[in-house]
Structures are given as C-alpha cells and as structure tokens.
Design a protein around this motif. Structure first.
Motif, PDB file in Angstrom:
ATOM      1  N   ALA A 279       5.892  -1.755   5.077  1.00 12.55           N
ATOM      2  CA  ALA A 279       4.238  -0.956   4.987  1.00 12.55           C
ATOM      3  C   ALA A 279       4.352   0.354   5.721  1.00 12.55           C
ATOM      4  N   ALA A 285       0.499   0.031   6.599  1.00 18.51           N
ATOM      5  CA  ALA A 285       0.436  -0.651   7.592  1.00 18.51           C
ATOM      6  C   ALA A 285      -1.228  -0.348   8.108  1.00 18.51           C
ATOM      7  N   CYS A 346      -6.204  -0.852   0.558  1.00 21.88           N
ATOM      8  CA  CYS A 346      -5.654  -2.039   0.464  1.00 21.88           C
ATOM      9  C   CYS A 346      -4.602  -2.033  -1.425  1.00 21.88           C
ATOM     10  N   ARG A 349      -1.763  -1.886   0.126  1.00 23.43           N
ATOM     11  CA  ARG A 349      -0.859  -2.639   0.062  1.00 23.43           C
ATOM     12  C   ARG A 349      -0.352  -3.002  -0.352  1.00 23.43           C
ATOM     13  N   ARG A 353       3.816  -4.485  -1.068  1.00 28.01           N
ATOM     14  CA  ARG A 353       4.281  -5.915  -1.413  1.00 28.01           C
ATOM     15  C   ARG A 353       4.684  -5.975  -2.374  1.00 28.01           C
TER      16      ARG A 353
END
Length: 370
Positions: A279, A285, A346, A349, A353
């Motif tokens: 990230a 990030a 969000c 992210r 992941r």
C-alpha cells in the motif's frame, strides 16, 4: 551479523553508462573500466598499479573479485540505480551470491551541507544500510514482469504518439477547405484516419495541396501506431495470463491494471513483506492529518507509484458503479458521514489488500527464495 566491506559500494550513473558518456582519458584502470566510482568506493591503493596489456574485465567483475580477495565471501552491497544504469551490476552481484540493497538518493540536507562526490555517495550509501534506513530489495528483472514492463514502455509511447497524431489532424482540419471539412465531419477516429489516408494529392502548388499531403502523412502514422498499440496489447495480455492469471479473476481488474501491478511488484514478490508495504509502494497507505481537535483523521497519500495508484483508482470507480457489494458499502459509509474521497481511499486500501494476497508467493517458492 551481516558483513560489510570497509567502504561499501554505491554505483554512480556512469558505471554502466554508454561509451559516449564515459571519460575519454584512459590513463588508469578505473577509467578503462568505465567508472571512476570503483576507486572512489574502494580504498585507493598507495602505489599506482602497472598497466597490463590485453582486455580488462568489466567493472562489476572487478568489484566481485575485490570483494572475494580483500574482505569476505558474503557481503551486503548497497547500490544506487538498480533499475537503470546499475541493473547490470545488480544482476551480476545477485548471480554471484551477494545481497544487494537499494541505497536510494542521499538526503538533500546532508548533500547541501557536505557536498557531493563519488566518495561521499559511497559513504552515505554504506551508512544508510548500516543504520537500517536502506532496506529495499531491488527487483530481480529476470521473468515475466520484466517482459511486461518492456512491452508497456513501447505500448505507452505508441498510445501517446497516436493521441498526438489525432490531435494534430483535427487541429489542421480547422484550416482545411470547406469540402474536406464536410467530408470528415462526424467521423470516428478510425474512419477519419482511413478517409484522410486515402487522399491522393497530385500537385504541390498551393497551401491546400500541402495540407492534404500533411493530413495524409499524419493519418498513415496514426494507422501504423494504432496497429502497433493493438499488437502490443495482445502480447501484454498473453504475458499477464501466463504470469499471474489469478489477478484477472477479481471484479474490475483487467489486463492493464494487472500489468501495472506486476510491473511494480516485479519478478520477486517476496521482497514486499506485507500488505502495508504494498500500500505504501502504491501510494495508497493513509497519511495521518491529525492536529489539535482533528485527531484521528487521515488523507490520501500523494506519493508512491502513481501509475499503479491510478490503476487501482479505476478499479474502485468500476466497482462503485457496477459491483453490488461495493455499492452497498458506499451507501453504508455515506450514511455514516464519510465523504466520497474518504470512501474511495478506504476502497483503494481494500483492493490493494486483495491484490497482495493474490500476488503473494507460495510457501515453497518463498522458502526457496529465502
């Protein structure tokens, strides 16, 4: 405990530079090797070495020979420019069993205070590794990801030049005769290029004749670049399907996004140790912006690899429009007071992941690499 040479080696841009960039004064062995960094990074001998006739070894072979003969058999070598001029040296050191660490550029404040030279760059690189600041493992560049990167360089340049040719054609059509403008009005890019490439100007006596010649040349150029970009796209899709077919399974991730992910990760994904590191590498990030009464808030990171960040952003936008679980998530977070920018942050992210677990090497592969 890791062993380091007395003065660790930091490659300069001139080490693997073309012959036109190398010094022309070939009086000593360092200049014959094409780099003045060898003697700057190593201890300079007290006596000048005698010149021996015959060919001289490349600088990376000389460096490995000095490591084995002077210091130890296993060293950690901080190297600058592992993806450009230092790629050959990095590959040779890895094949020789040495650990290579990406040193990065020195701190600007220290450079302004102490100046810049090959000796100072080598010392700064060694201090950065010894202090634990430089820990990045360079890409191996020996597999499908490197092949995709090379094809994407040619593809992106072809697309950029194709776009420029079309913009130039449309700008020149503004000054075209009314008859030609009526013929080309409302056409798509492909039909417009096909129509202009079929022009057959016979004479070259007036500005209209020169304009037709120029439009015909630009149209043929656009057609050639369009065919080249499509061919490269097919080759990239084939490599992506062969290298990491699992990246094409999630919703919203296509060939372009998967290719960008593989280019950033490289052929040795084990060098990325966590999803947080991926990230951070992609600029996803979150960055804390808490101050006073705004504690706990974060903002979008504007650093990292911007091409990968843009690819993940496109994936998020596609999911926000067509993916039902994502649509429900957006509605729930919006009712909770989140803004659209915060929701996109969000979701990016979450996507990174998911991507990390897809590119994570198998345990057997990871054990073999370590």
């Amino acid at each position: 405990m890791r062993r380091f040479s007395p003065v660790s080696f930091a490659i300069s841009r001139r080490l693997n530079a073309p012959d036109s960039y190398r010094p022309r004064n070939r009086r000593n062995s360092s200049q014959r090797c094409g780099s003045k960094t060898i003697l700057a990074a190593l201890h300079r001998p007290r006596t000048r070495r005698q010149q021996t006739p015959g060919p001289h070894p490349p600088p990376h072979q000389l460096w490995c020979t000095l490591i084995r003969t002077r210091w130890c058999t296993s060293t950690c070598t901080p190297t600058e420019g592992t993806g450009s001029y230092g790629a050959t040296l990095t590959s040779f050191l890895r094949r020789s069993g040495h650990k290579v660490v990406e040193a990065g550029r020195p701190d600007r404040r220290l450079r302004r205070m102490n100046g810049k030279s090959d000796t100072l760059d080598a010392e700064n690189a060694a201090r950065a590794v010894l202090a634990g600041f430089a820990t990045a493992t360079p890409k191996s560049a020996d597999g499908g990801a490197e092949m995709i990167r090379q094809l994407k360089v040619a593809h992106d340049q072809a697309v950029e030049q194709r776009t420029g040719a079309m913009v130039t054609m449309k700008a020149m059509l503004v000054h075209a005769p009314d008859a030609l403008r009526r013929e080309t009005a409302g056409k798509t890019q492909i039909s417009l290029a096909r129509h202009l490439a079929a022009l057959r100007p016979q004479r070259l006596e007036a500005p209209e004749d020169a304009l037709r010649h120029a439009l015909r040349t630009l149209a043929k150029r656009w057609q050639y670049l369009d065919a080249e970009a499509k061919e490269l796209t097919q080759m990239i899709a084939e490599l992506v399907g062969r290298t990491a077919p699992q990246l094409l399974e999630p919703f919203g991730i296509g060939v372009d996004t998967a290719a960008e992910i593989l280019v950033v990760v490289g052929d040795n994904p084990e060098r990325i140790r966590s999803e947080a590191a991926l990230a951070k590498l992609a600029g996803i990030a979150p960055v804390p912006t808490g101050s006073g009464m705004t504690s706990g808030r974060h903002r979008i990171n504007h650093g990292g690899h911007r091409q990968l960040n843009a690819a993940i952003y496109r994936t998020v936008i596609v999911r926000m429009r067509f993916h039902q679980p994502t649509i429900a998530y957006v509605a729930r977070r919006t009712s909770g007071g989140k803004t659209k920018r915060e929701i996109i942050r969000c979701l990016k992210r979450y996507v990174i992941r998911e991507v990390y677990h897809l590119i994570r090497p198998a345990p057997r592969t990871l054990a073999a690499a370590s």
